[in-house]
Design a protein around this motif. Structure first.
Motif, PDB file in Angstrom:
ATOM      1  N   ALA A  46      -1.097  23.644  25.690  1.00 27.04           N
ATOM      2  CA  ALA A  46      -2.522  24.075  25.917  1.00 27.04           C
ATOM      3  C   ALA A  46      -3.067  23.280  27.164  1.00 27.04           C
ATOM      4  CB  ALA A  46      -3.512  23.893  24.848  1.00 27.04           C
ATOM      5  N   ALA A  47      -2.865  21.982  27.458  1.00 25.25           N
ATOM      6  CA  ALA A  47      -3.100  21.601  28.539  1.00 25.25           C
ATOM      7  C   ALA A  47      -2.578  21.887  29.880  1.00 25.25           C
ATOM      8  CB  ALA A  47      -2.932  19.788  28.575  1.00 25.25           C
ATOM      9  N   PHE A  88      -1.196  24.865  30.305  1.00 22.89           N
ATOM     10  CA  PHE A  88      -1.714  26.281  30.495  1.00 22.89           C
ATOM     11  C   PHE A  88      -3.123  26.357  31.104  1.00 22.89           C
ATOM     12  CE2 PHE A  88      -3.948  30.048  28.918  1.00 22.89           C
ATOM     13  CZ  PHE A  88      -3.261  31.239  29.465  1.00 22.89           C
ATOM     14  N   LEU A  89      -4.066  25.449  30.638  1.00 23.73           N
ATOM     15  CA  LEU A  89      -5.502  25.252  31.093  1.00 23.73           C
ATOM     16  C   LEU A  89      -5.555  24.760  32.461  1.00 23.73           C
ATOM     17  CD1 LEU A  89      -7.278  24.386  27.851  1.00 23.73           C
ATOM     18  CD2 LEU A  89      -7.094  26.756  28.937  1.00 23.73           C
ATOM     19  N   PHE A  90      -4.685  23.492  32.674  1.00 20.14           N
ATOM     20  CA  PHE A  90      -4.912  22.902  33.835  1.00 20.14           C
ATOM     21  C   PHE A  90      -3.776  23.033  34.732  1.00 20.14           C
ATOM     22  CE2 PHE A  90      -7.167  20.367  30.633  1.00 20.14           C
ATOM     23  CZ  PHE A  90      -8.335  20.451  30.994  1.00 20.14           C
TER      24      PHE A  90
END
Length: 59
Positions: free
Chosen positions: A30-31, A33-35
């Motif tokens: 998730a990190a 993908f988001l950042f």
């Protein structure tokens, strides 16, 4: 008369560790993908800044 537990818990720790590793992997995914875009831009800007002072180009 037995003094220990009456049921078998030998696989419980392995399952708990597997769930923990799965959770950590999900947080990392998730990190990324988001950042991911922000980090890519940060490194790209850094490369361009260095390239402006040195006779080279960024790839």
């Amino acid at each position: 008369m037995p003094t220990g537990p009456t049921h078998d818990d030998t696989g419980a720790s392995a399952v708990e560790y597997g769930l923990l590793i799965t959770g950590i992997a999900a947080v990392i995914a998730a990190a990324v993908f988001l950042f991911g875009g922000a980090v890519l831009n940060l490194f790209s800007d850094s490369c361009q800044s260095v390239a402006a002072h040195v006779s080279t180009t960024c790839t």
